[in-house]
Structures are given as structure tokens and as C-alpha cells.
Design a protein around this motif. Structure first.
Motif, PDB file in Angstrom:
ATOM      1  N   ASP A  72     -15.506 -10.867  85.260  1.00 56.70           N
ATOM      2  CA  ASP A  72     -16.346 -12.036  84.903  1.00 56.70           C
ATOM      3  C   ASP A  72     -16.907 -13.088  85.868  1.00 56.70           C
ATOM      4  OD1 ASP A  72     -16.719 -10.584  82.494  1.00 56.70           O
ATOM      5  OD2 ASP A  72     -14.841 -11.673  81.746  1.00 56.70           O
ATOM      6  N   ALA A  73     -15.862 -13.699  86.561  1.00 60.19           N
ATOM      7  CA  ALA A  73     -16.244 -15.078  87.507  1.00 60.19           C
ATOM      8  C   ALA A  73     -16.941 -14.430  88.545  1.00 60.19           C
ATOM      9  CB  ALA A  73     -14.821 -15.543  87.915  1.00 60.19           C
ATOM     10  N   VAL A  74     -17.051 -13.451  89.103  1.00 56.87           N
ATOM     11  CA  VAL A  74     -18.007 -12.856  90.187  1.00 56.87           C
ATOM     12  C   VAL A  74     -19.373 -12.530  89.855  1.00 56.87           C
ATOM     13  CG1 VAL A  74     -15.897 -12.996  91.698  1.00 56.87           C
ATOM     14  CG2 VAL A  74     -17.002 -10.920  90.952  1.00 56.87           C
ATOM     15  N   GLY A  75     -19.430 -12.310  88.453  1.00 57.14           N
ATOM     16  CA  GLY A  75     -20.927 -11.620  88.207  1.00 57.14           C
ATOM     17  C   GLY A  75     -20.891 -10.439  87.299  1.00 57.14           C
ATOM     18  N   GLY A  76     -19.669  -9.825  87.241  1.00 59.77           N
ATOM     19  CA  GLY A  76     -19.473  -8.698  86.530  1.00 59.77           C
ATOM     20  C   GLY A  76     -20.442  -7.541  86.941  1.00 59.77           C
ATOM     21  N   ALA A  77     -20.807  -6.674  86.319  1.00 58.46           N
ATOM     22  CA  ALA A  77     -21.240  -5.252  86.622  1.00 58.46           C
ATOM     23  C   ALA A  77     -22.424  -5.411  87.891  1.00 58.46           C
ATOM     24  CB  ALA A  77     -22.008  -4.794  85.346  1.00 58.46           C
ATOM     25  N   ASP A  78     -23.070  -6.335  87.853  1.00 56.56           N
ATOM     26  CA  ASP A  78     -23.962  -6.616  88.819  1.00 56.56           C
ATOM     27  C   ASP A  78     -23.402  -6.517  90.047  1.00 56.56           C
ATOM     28  OD1 ASP A  78     -26.991  -6.972  90.139  1.00 56.56           O
ATOM     29  OD2 ASP A  78     -26.056  -8.792  90.711  1.00 56.56           O
ATOM     30  N   THR A  79     -22.494  -7.455  90.411  1.00 54.70           N
ATOM     31  CA  THR A  79     -21.730  -7.619  91.663  1.00 54.70           C
ATOM     32  C   THR A  79     -21.060  -6.551  91.862  1.00 54.70           C
ATOM     33  OG1 THR A  79     -21.546  -9.831  91.292  1.00 54.70           O
ATOM     34  CG2 THR A  79     -20.030  -9.124  92.931  1.00 54.70           C
TER      35      THR A  79
END
Length: 136
Positions: free
Chosen positions: A6-13
Motif C-alpha cells: 500500500d505504501a508504494v502505490g499498490g497494484a500500479d507500482t
């Protein structure tokens, strides 16, 4: 408390990370031949599921494939030190293509440390030219 996922942008990242890695693997002389030509999409999906689940996202990997058992699943592939190093090189290029605002240094370090440990753990073949192990 949120997860690294979650902290790094989840699915997109994580999708960007995996897509960037596989874009390189397809033409790589060491790793490319380990993949069947008709399963690039499947391989990419499985890595995405694994990384997503490991870092606190949806448990799709377990739902679709069962327990990861990484060594067992990778044993059929000839992974020597050179292959592990190449995997890390290509993953580093992909990781570095994602800005530090998205993946701050502390999270980047956690991810990279895990990648180094997994790459080393998956080595299952001696390097070419390595003398055979002797029984004691």
C-alpha cells in the motif's frame, strides 16, 4: 498499519515493476531461454501475484497457485550464479525506473534486500567450470 504494498502505490507500482522486468527478460540471453514462448503473460502474472502477496497485497498467488514453494517451483530451471546475478541486474533496472517518490529509499532497500536473498536461495546448479563437490 499499512503494508509496503500500500505504501508504494499498490497494484500500479508492482505492475510497473514486473512489466519492466519482463520487457528485458524476453530478449535476455541467459534468462529468456528459460521461459516457454507461449507463457510470457502467465509468467508475468505469477511474479506479480507473488510480489503483491509477499508485500501485503491481495493473496491471489495462494488462491491461484497454492503455497509459493519457490525453490521447488524453480528447480526445473537451470539457475546458476550467473542467472541469479542477471535476474538481479534486470530487476534493478526495473526497480530503478520507478521514481523515489513512489518507492522511497527505505522501502526500496527492503524490496532489494528480499530480492537478493531470493535470488541466492534459488541457485540450484553449479556454475560452469566449478569443480565437482567432493564427498568427505
Amino acid at each position: 498499519m499499512s503494508s509496503l504494498y500500500d505504501a508504494v502505490g499498490g497494484a500500479d507500482t508492482f505492475s510497473r515493476l514486473v512489466a519492466g522486468f519482463y520487457a528485458q527478460v524476453k530478449t535476455d540471453d541467459i534468462l529468456g531461454p528459460m521461459y516457454p514462448d507461449d507463457d510470457w503473460e502467465g509468467a508475468e502474472q505469477r511474479l506479480l501475484w507473488f510480489l503483491t502477496q509477499y508485500w501485503g497485497g491481495p493473496a491471489t498467488y495462494n488462491e491461484q497457485r497454492g503455497a509459493p514453494m519457490l525453490r521447488r517451483r524453480h528447480f526445473p530451471f537451470p539457475i546458476d550464479r550467473a542467472a541469479a546475478i542477471r535476474w538481479l541486474e534486470l530487476m534493478k533496472v526495473s526497480l530503478d525506473s520507478i521514481d523515489e517518490e513512489t518507492i522511497p529509499p527505505a522501502y526500496r532497500h527492503q524490496m532489494w534486500d528480499h530480492m537478493e536473498r531470493v535470488a541466492a536461495m534459488l541457485i540450484n546448479r553449479e556454475d560452469p567450470g566449478t569443480p565437482p563437490a567432493r564427498a568427505h
